[in-house]
Scaffold this motif. Structure first.
Motif, mmCIF file in Angstrom:
data_model
loop_
_atom_site.group_PDB
_atom_site.id
_atom_site.type_symbol
_atom_site.label_atom_id
_atom_site.label_comp_id
_atom_site.label_asym_id
_atom_site.label_seq_id
_atom_site.Cartn_x
_atom_site.Cartn_y
_atom_site.Cartn_z
ATOM 1 N N SER A 84 1.338 10.016 -51.599
ATOM 2 C CA SER A 84 2.744 10.276 -51.384
ATOM 3 C C SER A 84 3.053 9.899 -49.839
ATOM 4 N N SER A 85 4.111 10.570 -49.264
ATOM 5 C CA SER A 85 4.438 10.319 -48.019
ATOM 6 C C SER A 85 5.115 11.248 -47.447
ATOM 7 N N GLU A 86 5.033 11.578 -46.133
ATOM 8 C CA GLU A 86 5.945 12.816 -45.427
ATOM 9 C C GLU A 86 7.460 12.337 -45.826
ATOM 10 N N THR A 96 -8.905 6.292 -41.504
ATOM 11 C CA THR A 96 -9.839 6.830 -41.856
ATOM 12 C C THR A 96 -9.612 8.188 -42.258
ATOM 13 N N GLU A 97 -8.568 8.714 -41.492
ATOM 14 C CA GLU A 97 -8.511 10.378 -41.681
ATOM 15 C C GLU A 97 -7.548 10.749 -43.096
ATOM 16 N N ILE A 98 -6.881 9.352 -43.704
ATOM 17 C CA ILE A 98 -6.318 9.688 -44.817
ATOM 18 C C ILE A 98 -7.290 9.525 -45.972
ATOM 19 N N LEU A 154 -1.495 17.798 -49.814
ATOM 20 C CA LEU A 154 -2.062 18.081 -48.639
ATOM 21 C C LEU A 154 -1.762 17.143 -47.720
ATOM 22 N N PRO A 155 -0.978 17.710 -46.537
ATOM 23 C CA PRO A 155 -0.409 16.825 -45.471
ATOM 24 C C PRO A 155 -1.336 16.398 -44.629
ATOM 25 N N VAL A 156 -1.426 15.047 -44.475
ATOM 26 C CA VAL A 156 -2.228 14.479 -43.349
ATOM 27 C C VAL A 156 -1.246 13.834 -42.239
ATOM 28 N N LEU A 167 3.412 16.604 -38.484
ATOM 29 C CA LEU A 167 5.111 16.313 -38.544
ATOM 30 C C LEU A 167 6.015 16.817 -39.450
ATOM 31 N N GLY A 168 5.461 17.192 -40.679
ATOM 32 C CA GLY A 168 6.143 17.930 -41.836
ATOM 33 C C GLY A 168 6.021 19.490 -42.000
#
Length: 239
Positions: free
Chosen positions: A131-133, A207-209, A229-231, A235-236
């Motif tokens: 998804s996305s923030e 790479t963190e995602i 899971l926010p990565v 920010l969010g």
């Protein structure tokens, strides 16, 4: 208990570049058999490339059939393929809105439905949706994109309830600002504005995602489903 030290059949949609490619490579490094969908672009060595537009159900079915013949039924699906077509609401056409929803949200429905067929037979599966923030915070000029990414949360959580008894989990990763081709086109001032809002003060590396995706597909995450899971470097926070 989860299976261990066994190569699994993995599909990453839109896995020939950006976040998708980083995820595909991470699974391949673990020894998994990894396929990626693409729409004609080159695919790196070590990955099985299958041509597929996720807005076309027949292409989706053909892609899965090819993967099943080569790697076996898909056990881990990472639904990553997506597009943007930004415009302020009063200038956004219905076609712009529908096209983004069809690729990002309905496309995820198409691939998840096809993947689940084999997962149900095996009574094991992992569904991961990228998804996305922006899907949680909104974005000016991105009503179509934000709606599509927010929709993935409700979709994944519905699947988590529906499929959990068959040992199939469904989770969502919500990346923040990531250095990819999609974000490279943003004006420098816009990039600086975004990064000023990130508590960690930087964008994410792909790479963190990827690390989050492989975690959600691992035995360590066997009891996690329906999660977002926010990565995003903070920010969010609060969503």
């Amino acid at each position: 208990m989860e299976e261990s030290n066994v190569a699994r059949s993995v599909l990453v949609t839109g896995g020939n570049r950006g976040i998708g490619l980083a995820i595909a490579r991470r699974f391949a490094e673990q020894g998994d058999s990894v396929a990626v969908t693409h729409r004609g672009a080159p695919v790196p060595d070590g990955l099985l490339g299958v041509t597929c537009d996720v807005t076309d159900s027949e292409q989706v079915d053909a892609a899965f059939t090819e993967i099943e013949e080569t790697h076996g039924p898909v056990e881990i699906l990472v639904s990553n393929a997506g597009i943007t077509d930004d415009s302020l609401l009063l200038r956004m056409s219905e076609e712009q809105f529908s096209r983004v929803l069809d690729a990002n949200l309905t496309g995820s429905f198409r691939v998840a439905k096809r993947a689940t067929r084999g997962m149900l037979r095996k009574r094991w599966g992992r569904l991961v949706f990228i998804s996305s923030e922006v899907g949680l915070s909104g974005g000016a000029g991105q009503a179509n994109y934000a709606a599509s990414k927010a929709g993935l949360v409700g979709f994944a959580r519905s699947l988590a309830r529906e499929l959990g008894s068959r040992n199939i989990t469904a989770n969502v990763i919500s990346p923040g600002f990531v250095a990819t081709g999609m974000t490279a086109v943003l004006p420098d001032e816009r990039k600086r504005d975004i990064l000023r809002q990130v508590p960690l003060g930087r964008g994410a590396d792909t790479t963190e995602i990827a690390a989050a995706a492989t975690f959600l597909a691992s035995g360590a995450a066997a009891y996690i489903t329906g999660a977002v899971l926010p990565v995003d470097g903070g920010l969010g926070m609060g969503h």
